[in-house]
Design a protein around this motif. Structure first.
Motif, PDB file in Angstrom:
ATOM      1  N   GLY A 120      -8.433  14.448 -16.094  1.00 42.06           N
ATOM      2  CA  GLY A 120      -7.065  14.378 -15.571  1.00 42.06           C
ATOM      3  C   GLY A 120      -6.285  13.619 -16.234  1.00 42.06           C
ATOM      4  N   PRO A 121      -4.937  14.244 -16.266  1.00 42.77           N
ATOM      5  CA  PRO A 121      -3.928  13.426 -16.936  1.00 42.77           C
ATOM      6  C   PRO A 121      -3.160  12.304 -16.276  1.00 42.77           C
ATOM      7  CG  PRO A 121      -2.886  15.341 -15.664  1.00 42.77           C
ATOM      8  CD  PRO A 121      -4.492  15.157 -15.454  1.00 42.77           C
ATOM      9  N   ALA A 122      -2.286  11.699 -16.933  1.00 43.48           N
ATOM     10  CA  ALA A 122      -1.357  10.447 -15.977  1.00 43.48           C
ATOM     11  C   ALA A 122      -0.655  11.441 -15.314  1.00 43.48           C
ATOM     12  CB  ALA A 122      -0.966   9.766 -17.141  1.00 43.48           C
ATOM     13  N   LEU A 123      -0.765  10.842 -14.089  1.00 48.67           N
ATOM     14  CA  LEU A 123       0.028  11.357 -13.138  1.00 48.67           C
ATOM     15  C   LEU A 123       1.296  10.467 -12.512  1.00 48.67           C
ATOM     16  CD1 LEU A 123      -0.286  14.177 -11.264  1.00 48.67           C
ATOM     17  CD2 LEU A 123      -1.267  12.542  -9.504  1.00 48.67           C
ATOM     18  N   LEU A 124       2.499  11.186 -13.179  1.00 53.12           N
ATOM     19  CA  LEU A 124       3.704  10.127 -13.038  1.00 53.12           C
ATOM     20  C   LEU A 124       4.359  10.489 -11.641  1.00 53.12           C
ATOM     21  CD1 LEU A 124       5.311  10.454 -16.479  1.00 53.12           C
ATOM     22  CD2 LEU A 124       3.474   8.978 -15.564  1.00 53.12           C
ATOM     23  N   ASN A 125       5.056   9.651 -11.174  1.00 57.29           N
ATOM     24  CA  ASN A 125       5.916   9.615 -10.021  1.00 57.29           C
ATOM     25  C   ASN A 125       7.336  10.162 -10.424  1.00 57.29           C
ATOM     26  OD1 ASN A 125       4.230   8.794  -7.823  1.00 57.29           O
ATOM     27  ND2 ASN A 125       4.451   6.788  -8.796  1.00 57.29           N
ATOM     28  N   PRO A 126       8.253  10.679  -9.667  1.00 57.89           N
ATOM     29  CA  PRO A 126       9.533  10.972 -10.151  1.00 57.89           C
ATOM     30  C   PRO A 126      10.186   9.950 -10.808  1.00 57.89           C
ATOM     31  CG  PRO A 126       8.969  12.032  -7.895  1.00 57.89           C
ATOM     32  CD  PRO A 126       7.880  11.228  -8.333  1.00 57.89           C
ATOM     33  N   ASP A 127      10.120   8.698 -10.548  1.00 57.69           N
ATOM     34  CA  ASP A 127      10.773   7.609 -11.039  1.00 57.69           C
ATOM     35  C   ASP A 127       9.898   7.210 -12.554  1.00 57.69           C
ATOM     36  OD1 ASP A 127       8.445   6.262 -10.281  1.00 57.69           O
ATOM     37  OD2 ASP A 127       9.651   4.923  -8.947  1.00 57.69           O
ATOM     38  N   GLY A 128       9.020   8.038 -12.816  1.00 58.09           N
ATOM     39  CA  GLY A 128       8.410   7.679 -14.192  1.00 58.09           C
ATOM     40  C   GLY A 128       7.327   6.448 -13.788  1.00 58.09           C
ATOM     41  N   THR A 129       6.929   6.040 -12.739  1.00 58.53           N
ATOM     42  CA  THR A 129       5.838   5.158 -12.677  1.00 58.53           C
ATOM     43  C   THR A 129       4.556   5.926 -12.545  1.00 58.53           C
ATOM     44  OG1 THR A 129       6.121   4.988 -10.374  1.00 58.53           O
ATOM     45  CG2 THR A 129       7.353   3.255 -11.591  1.00 58.53           C
ATOM     46  N   VAL A 130       3.616   5.408 -12.923  1.00 58.79           N
ATOM     47  CA  VAL A 130       2.094   5.865 -12.811  1.00 58.79           C
ATOM     48  C   VAL A 130       1.397   6.010 -11.674  1.00 58.79           C
ATOM     49  CG1 VAL A 130      -0.085   6.186 -14.184  1.00 58.79           C
ATOM     50  CG2 VAL A 130       1.904   5.446 -15.357  1.00 58.79           C
ATOM     51  N   TYR A 131       1.208   7.055 -11.054  1.00 56.96           N
ATOM     52  CA  TYR A 131       0.436   6.944  -9.626  1.00 56.96           C
ATOM     53  C   TYR A 131      -1.019   6.749 -10.095  1.00 56.96           C
ATOM     54  CZ  TYR A 131      -1.823   8.799  -5.562  1.00 56.96           C
ATOM     55  OH  TYR A 131      -2.298   8.944  -4.446  1.00 56.96           O
ATOM     56  N   PRO A 132      -1.685   5.979  -9.192  1.00 56.64           N
ATOM     57  CA  PRO A 132      -3.233   5.635  -9.619  1.00 56.64           C
ATOM     58  C   PRO A 132      -4.074   6.817  -9.180  1.00 56.64           C
ATOM     59  CG  PRO A 132      -2.614   4.556  -7.575  1.00 56.64           C
ATOM     60  CD  PRO A 132      -1.472   5.039  -8.062  1.00 56.64           C
ATOM     61  N   SER A 133      -4.278   7.649 -10.141  1.00 60.58           N
ATOM     62  CA  SER A 133      -5.070   9.099 -10.021  1.00 60.58           C
ATOM     63  C   SER A 133      -6.484   9.113 -10.556  1.00 60.58           C
ATOM     64  CB  SER A 133      -4.155  10.201 -10.791  1.00 60.58           C
ATOM     65  OG  SER A 133      -3.957   9.970 -12.170  1.00 60.58           O
ATOM     66  N   ALA A 134      -6.792   8.223 -11.096  1.00 60.62           N
ATOM     67  CA  ALA A 134      -7.822   7.866 -11.596  1.00 60.62           C
ATOM     68  C   ALA A 134      -8.797   6.576 -10.948  1.00 60.62           C
ATOM     69  CB  ALA A 134      -8.288   7.837 -13.260  1.00 60.62           C
ATOM     70  N   ALA A 226      -2.766  10.268 -22.405  1.00 66.67           N
ATOM     71  CA  ALA A 226      -2.040  10.784 -23.317  1.00 66.67           C
ATOM     72  C   ALA A 226      -1.421  11.997 -22.862  1.00 66.67           C
ATOM     73  CB  ALA A 226      -2.896  10.855 -24.519  1.00 66.67           C
ATOM     74  N   ALA A 227      -2.136  12.864 -21.977  1.00 60.47           N
ATOM     75  CA  ALA A 227      -1.802  13.776 -21.158  1.00 60.47           C
ATOM     76  C   ALA A 227      -0.891  13.470 -19.987  1.00 60.47           C
ATOM     77  CB  ALA A 227      -2.704  14.859 -20.969  1.00 60.47           C
ATOM     78  N   ARG A 228       0.417  14.097 -19.842  1.00 61.21           N
ATOM     79  CA  ARG A 228       1.279  13.486 -18.873  1.00 61.21           C
ATOM     80  C   ARG A 228       1.939  14.717 -18.123  1.00 61.21           C
ATOM     81  NH1 ARG A 228       3.598   8.238 -19.901  1.00 61.21           N
ATOM     82  NH2 ARG A 228       5.627   9.099 -19.390  1.00 61.21           N
ATOM     83  N   VAL A 229       1.908  14.563 -16.788  1.00 60.28           N
ATOM     84  CA  VAL A 229       2.452  15.409 -15.817  1.00 60.28           C
ATOM     85  C   VAL A 229       3.210  14.625 -14.751  1.00 60.28           C
ATOM     86  CG1 VAL A 229       0.603  17.186 -16.053  1.00 60.28           C
ATOM     87  CG2 VAL A 229       0.656  15.370 -14.205  1.00 60.28           C
ATOM     88  N   THR A 230       4.134  15.276 -14.091  1.00 57.81           N
ATOM     89  CA  THR A 230       4.994  14.648 -13.019  1.00 57.81           C
ATOM     90  C   THR A 230       4.699  15.155 -11.901  1.00 57.81           C
ATOM     91  OG1 THR A 230       6.896  13.640 -14.549  1.00 57.81           O
ATOM     92  CG2 THR A 230       7.491  13.924 -12.212  1.00 57.81           C
ATOM     93  N   HIS A 231       4.383  14.544 -10.740  1.00 58.47           N
ATOM     94  CA  HIS A 231       3.992  14.919  -9.360  1.00 58.47           C
ATOM     95  C   HIS A 231       5.489  14.846  -8.702  1.00 58.47           C
ATOM     96  CE1 HIS A 231       1.156  14.860  -5.674  1.00 58.47           C
ATOM     97  NE2 HIS A 231       1.617  16.019  -5.912  1.00 58.47           N
ATOM     98  N   VAL A 232       5.969  15.864  -8.342  1.00 63.65           N
ATOM     99  CA  VAL A 232       7.309  15.703  -7.735  1.00 63.65           C
ATOM    100  C   VAL A 232       7.116  15.472  -6.376  1.00 63.65           C
ATOM    101  CG1 VAL A 232       9.395  17.139  -6.984  1.00 63.65           C
ATOM    102  CG2 VAL A 232       8.223  17.615  -9.179  1.00 63.65           C
TER     103      VAL A 232
END
Length: 289
Positions: A120-134, A226-232
């Motif tokens: 799984g990648p880093a899952l970013l919130n729309p404001d750029g903060t990291v969502y705890p996805s792992a 290192a892989a990054r996506v944004t969760h809208v």
């Protein structure tokens, strides 16, 4: 396209849709920039009332499977994975936007972890903060305490401990107990070995359950920041909060009952049921205000 190690392996991307609208084009566009590998895009539609899946699939060379009803998330994802011959399956929400090259970063990490069943990648919130996805699989006290009290008592000690551990690990590539199903790269052999997602979970906790079963089968779940996506943030959730809140609590109860299913753990199951039903009533009341 080839690399010094040979041709890039093909990927089947599976997106479960339900009145997802304009989000689909953003997902498909960003996916094309996320990988140089051959990519098959499959939309599994759970009963949308528009033709957005067909329009976006036609524009991006994908295809649509119309389920004919709302199968739920895991069951629909299994339908999209059926018959795949690609070594990689990507299960991704419609409201995900990829940073360029990030899917290739996930696949490259899988080469370093040959026993990784999911990544799984880093899952970013729309404001750029990291969502705890792992996350780690819940322990009896921390998991149940966080599940029962996080919304109604945000400062409870179980949630504070959980969040502190999570925040300290968000920047590190590492194994995890489970990874968010919002964006999940799966090794097809591992996914098929464990039977895919458990269709008994209509929505929510199917990713927790999958991560646990992969681990039990000898695979690992690897977080690759290192892989990054944004969760809208999906429109289907915003438009139907009561149904989503109810589904979340139903799945939480099912999962926790399964975790603590021995006969002498019946008091734990009873407490879980009572606590979740109370929290459900409180959240539904708040949603209707």
């Amino acid at each position: 396209m080839t690399t010094p190690d040979g041709p890039l392996q093909p990927i089947r991307a599976i997106c479960v849709t339900y009145n997802s609208g304009a989000e689909l084009d953003g997902l498909a566009t960003s996916l094309r920039a996320a990988t140089a590998a051959p990519l098959e895009l499959v939309f599994v539609d759970n009963g949308s009332t528009d033709d957005a899946p067909e329009r976006v699939a036609a524009a991006h060379g994908g295809r649509v499977i119309r389920a004919g009803e709302n199968l739920g998330y895991g069951r629909a994802a299994n339908l999209g994975a059926a018959g795949a011959d690609q070594p990689w399956l990507l299960v991704v929400n419609p409201d995900i936007s990829w940073e360029p090259g990030s899917l290739d970063v996930l696949v490259a990490a899988a080469d370093r972890y040959p026993r990784a069943g999911s990544l799984g990648p880093a899952l970013l919130n729309p404001d750029g903060t990291v969502y705890p996805s792992a996350r780690e699989l819940p322990s009896l006290t921390q998991g149940v305490g966080h599940a029962l009290f996080a919304r109604v008592w945000p400062g409870n000690p179980w949630t504070r401990t959980y969040q502190a551990r999570q925040e300290s690990a968000d920047s590190a590539e590492r194994p995890a107990g489970w990874l968010s199903g919002a964006c999940l790269l799966l090794r097809r052999d591992a996914f098929e070995q464990v039977g895919g997602f458990d269709p008994a979970y209509f929505m929510f906790f199917e990713d927790v359950d999958l991560g646990e079963r992969l681990s039990a089968a000898g695979w690992s779940n690897v977080y690759v920041p290192a892989a990054r996506v944004t969760h809208v943030g999906g429109t289907s959730w915003r438009e139907r909060p009561a149904r989503m809140i109810t589904a979340h609590h139903t799945s939480a109860e099912r999962y926790l009952h399964h975790r603590y299913d021995r006969w002498f753990e019946w008091p734990v199951r009873a407490a879980i049921t009572a606590g979740l039903h109370l929290r459900l009533r409180l959240e539904l009341r708040a949603a209707h205000r």
